[in-house]
Write a protein that holds these residues in place. Structure first.
Motif, PDB file in Angstrom:
ATOM      1  N   SER A  45       0.843  -1.203   0.000  1.00  0.00           N
ATOM      2  CA  SER A  45       0.000   0.000   0.000  1.00  0.00           C
ATOM      3  C   SER A  45       0.875   1.249   0.000  1.00  0.00           C
ATOM      4  CB  SER A  45      -0.893   0.019   1.241  1.00  0.00           C
ATOM      5  OG  SER A  45      -1.751  -1.095   1.239  1.00  0.00           O
ATOM      6  N   ASN A  46       0.296   2.367  -0.444  1.00  0.00           N
ATOM      7  CA  ASN A  46       1.027   3.637  -0.416  1.00  0.00           C
ATOM      8  C   ASN A  46       1.554   3.917   0.991  1.00  0.00           C
ATOM      9  OD1 ASN A  46       0.872   4.342  -3.111  1.00  0.00           O
ATOM     10  ND2 ASN A  46      -1.127   5.288  -2.858  1.00  0.00           N
ATOM     11  N   GLU A  47       0.705   3.707   1.992  1.00  0.00           N
ATOM     12  CA  GLU A  47       1.095   3.785   3.397  1.00  0.00           C
ATOM     13  C   GLU A  47       0.668   2.465   4.020  1.00  0.00           C
ATOM     14  OE1 GLU A  47      -0.581   7.312   5.115  1.00  0.00           O
ATOM     15  OE2 GLU A  47       0.832   8.604   4.051  1.00  0.00           O
ATOM     16  N   HIS A  48       1.604   1.565   4.239  1.00  0.00           N
ATOM     17  CA  HIS A  48       1.280   0.194   4.625  1.00  0.00           C
ATOM     18  C   HIS A  48       1.193   0.003   6.140  1.00  0.00           C
ATOM     19  CE1 HIS A  48       0.792  -3.799   2.771  1.00  0.00           C
ATOM     20  NE2 HIS A  48       1.068  -4.202   3.994  1.00  0.00           N
ATOM     21  N   CYS A  49       2.169   0.511   6.872  1.00  0.00           N
ATOM     22  CA  CYS A  49       2.146   0.453   8.330  1.00  0.00           C
ATOM     23  C   CYS A  49       3.069   1.528   8.866  1.00  0.00           C
ATOM     24  CB  CYS A  49       2.550  -0.925   8.856  1.00  0.00           C
ATOM     25  SG  CYS A  49       4.258  -1.394   8.543  1.00  0.00           S
ATOM     26  N   LYS A  50       2.998   1.744  10.182  1.00  0.00           N
ATOM     27  CA  LYS A  50       3.894   2.735  10.770  1.00  0.00           C
ATOM     28  C   LYS A  50       4.259   2.311  12.185  1.00  0.00           C
ATOM     29  CE  LYS A  50       0.345   5.789  12.596  1.00  0.00           C
ATOM     30  NZ  LYS A  50      -0.078   7.167  12.777  1.00  0.00           N
ATOM     31  N   ILE A  51       5.408   2.790  12.611  1.00  0.00           N
ATOM     32  CA  ILE A  51       5.865   2.614  13.977  1.00  0.00           C
ATOM     33  C   ILE A  51       5.922   4.008  14.593  1.00  0.00           C
ATOM     34  CG2 ILE A  51       7.777   1.940  15.474  1.00  0.00           C
ATOM     35  CD1 ILE A  51       8.556  -0.148  13.348  1.00  0.00           C
ATOM     36  N   ASP A  52       5.222   4.177  15.703  1.00  0.00           N
ATOM     37  CA  ASP A  52       5.255   5.437  16.437  1.00  0.00           C
ATOM     38  C   ASP A  52       5.904   5.203  17.793  1.00  0.00           C
ATOM     39  OD1 ASP A  52       3.846   7.202  14.625  1.00  0.00           O
ATOM     40  OD2 ASP A  52       2.033   6.068  15.110  1.00  0.00           O
ATOM     41  N   ILE A  53       6.629   6.192  18.267  1.00  0.00           N
ATOM     42  CA  ILE A  53       7.213   6.147  19.603  1.00  0.00           C
ATOM     43  C   ILE A  53       6.290   6.957  20.514  1.00  0.00           C
ATOM     44  CG2 ILE A  53       9.232   6.655  21.020  1.00  0.00           C
ATOM     45  CD1 ILE A  53       9.715   4.537  18.801  1.00  0.00           C
ATOM     46  N   ASN A  56       6.132   7.086  26.541  1.00  0.00           N
ATOM     47  CA  ASN A  56       6.983   6.240  27.394  1.00  0.00           C
ATOM     48  C   ASN A  56       8.183   5.688  26.631  1.00  0.00           C
ATOM     49  OD1 ASN A  56       5.281   6.563  29.600  1.00  0.00           O
ATOM     50  ND2 ASN A  56       3.982   4.887  28.928  1.00  0.00           N
ATOM     51  N   LYS A  57       8.400   6.192  25.417  1.00  0.00           N
ATOM     52  CA  LYS A  57       9.486   5.746  24.529  1.00  0.00           C
ATOM     53  C   LYS A  57       9.328   4.293  24.113  1.00  0.00           C
ATOM     54  CE  LYS A  57      12.717   9.214  26.023  1.00  0.00           C
ATOM     55  NZ  LYS A  57      13.987   9.517  26.634  1.00  0.00           N
ATOM     56  N   GLU A  58       8.069   3.827  24.057  1.00  0.00           N
ATOM     57  CA  GLU A  58       7.762   2.492  23.556  1.00  0.00           C
ATOM     58  C   GLU A  58       7.392   2.610  22.085  1.00  0.00           C
ATOM     59  OE1 GLU A  58       5.611   0.185  27.176  1.00  0.00           O
ATOM     60  OE2 GLU A  58       4.525   1.867  26.313  1.00  0.00           O
ATOM     61  N   LEU A  83       5.642  -2.905  20.402  1.00  0.00           N
ATOM     62  CA  LEU A  83       6.692  -3.796  19.914  1.00  0.00           C
ATOM     63  C   LEU A  83       7.647  -4.161  21.036  1.00  0.00           C
ATOM     64  CD1 LEU A  83       7.560  -2.095  16.511  1.00  0.00           C
ATOM     65  CD2 LEU A  83       6.377  -4.269  16.856  1.00  0.00           C
ATOM     66  N   LYS A  84       8.117  -5.394  20.994  1.00  0.00           N
ATOM     67  CA  LYS A  84       9.145  -5.861  21.910  1.00  0.00           C
ATOM     68  C   LYS A  84      10.439  -6.011  21.112  1.00  0.00           C
ATOM     69  CE  LYS A  84       6.836  -9.551  23.112  1.00  0.00           C
ATOM     70  NZ  LYS A  84       5.550  -9.684  22.565  1.00  0.00           N
ATOM     71  N   HIS A  85      11.540  -5.966  21.834  1.00  0.00           N
ATOM     72  CA  HIS A  85      12.848  -6.139  21.212  1.00  0.00           C
ATOM     73  C   HIS A  85      12.877  -7.477  20.474  1.00  0.00           C
ATOM     74  CE1 HIS A  85      17.175  -5.534  20.812  1.00  0.00           C
ATOM     75  NE2 HIS A  85      17.314  -6.818  21.096  1.00  0.00           N
ATOM     76  N   GLY A  86      13.222  -7.450  19.194  1.00  0.00           N
ATOM     77  CA  GLY A  86      13.319  -8.678  18.405  1.00  0.00           C
ATOM     78  C   GLY A  86      12.059  -9.060  17.647  1.00  0.00           C
ATOM     79  N   ASP A  87      10.966  -8.298  17.804  1.00  0.00           N
ATOM     80  CA  ASP A  87       9.747  -8.601  17.051  1.00  0.00           C
ATOM     81  C   ASP A  87      10.007  -8.473  15.552  1.00  0.00           C
ATOM     82  OD1 ASP A  87       8.077  -9.210  19.148  1.00  0.00           O
ATOM     83  OD2 ASP A  87       7.096  -7.253  19.205  1.00  0.00           O
ATOM     84  N   VAL A  88       9.327  -9.337  14.770  1.00  0.00           N
ATOM     85  CA  VAL A  88       9.491  -9.332  13.319  1.00  0.00           C
ATOM     86  C   VAL A  88       8.178  -8.904  12.682  1.00  0.00           C
ATOM     87  CG1 VAL A  88       9.949 -10.757  11.274  1.00  0.00           C
ATOM     88  CG2 VAL A  88      11.266 -11.114  13.375  1.00  0.00           C
ATOM     89  N   PRO A 106      12.443  -0.028  27.027  1.00  0.00           N
ATOM     90  CA  PRO A 106      11.480   0.404  28.046  1.00  0.00           C
ATOM     91  C   PRO A 106      11.220  -0.708  29.056  1.00  0.00           C
ATOM     92  CG  PRO A 106      10.672   0.905  25.857  1.00  0.00           C
ATOM     93  CD  PRO A 106      11.903   0.057  25.698  1.00  0.00           C
ATOM     94  N   LYS A 107      11.128  -0.305  30.305  1.00  0.00           N
ATOM     95  CA  LYS A 107      10.824  -1.250  31.361  1.00  0.00           C
ATOM     96  C   LYS A 107       9.470  -0.879  31.959  1.00  0.00           C
ATOM     97  CE  LYS A 107      15.601  -2.210  32.591  1.00  0.00           C
ATOM     98  NZ  LYS A 107      16.122  -1.760  31.342  1.00  0.00           N
ATOM     99  N   LYS A 108       8.758  -1.890  32.439  1.00  0.00           N
ATOM    100  CA  LYS A 108       7.477  -1.634  33.074  1.00  0.00           C
ATOM    101  C   LYS A 108       7.722  -0.814  34.332  1.00  0.00           C
ATOM    102  CE  LYS A 108       4.871  -3.981  30.334  1.00  0.00           C
ATOM    103  NZ  LYS A 108       3.940  -3.354  29.478  1.00  0.00           N
TER     104      LYS A 108
END
Length: 141
Positions: A45-53, A56-58, A83-88, A106-108
């Motif tokens: 898609s023109n805009e397929h997905c996005k990652i936002d911070i 809490n810097k997550e 997202l978690k570290h290592g997610d694909v 980020p930590k809980k």
């Protein structure tokens, strides 16, 4: 410039490819020229997905495609997902791994104050002592 993480391209062979540092609070994947990670495939898609911070810097992944949804660790999702570290994440047949910088994962947040934790530990020790000695608690009738 802050570094919130990085996006690692996973080659078809399974090895790591290019690395895109995540230095802004948003990263857009898609086919259009304004995307941060551009994929020139007709099924993207023109805009397929996005990652936002978030505040809490997550990192939070949002799917923007209804025709060919983004998958996270092989599964489709409907709502934004932290997202978690290592997610694909996979778009069509291209995969990317998200990695937090090791020093800033980020930590809980703690739900208890240190004083509450000490009281909880004392209560657990007392409970363990009662269980091993067979005595009843003082508040039991």
């Amino acid at each position: 410039m802050p570094r919130y993480g990085e996006i690692v391209v996973i080659r078809r062979s399974g090895t790591d490819g290019m690395v895109f540092p995540l230095t802004s609070t948003s990263c857009l994947f898609g086919r259009k020229t304004g995307c941060d990670i551009r994929m020139r495939l007709p099924w993207v898609s023109n805009e397929h997905c996005k990652i936002d911070i978030n505040e809490n810097k997550e990192a939070v992944l949002t799917n923007l495609s209804t025709v060919n949804p983004t998958r996270l660790n092989g599964a489709c999702f409907e709502q934004p997902v932290p997202l978690k570290h290592g997610d694909v994440l996979t778009i069509i047949d291209r995969s990317f791994r998200f990695e937090y910088p090791l020093q800033s994962t980020p930590k809980k947040r703690r739900s208890r104050s240190p004083k509450d934790e000490t009281l909880q530990q004392v209560a657990e020790v007392e409970l363990l002592h009662k269980q091993t000695s067979g005595t009843k608690s003082l508040d039991a009738s």
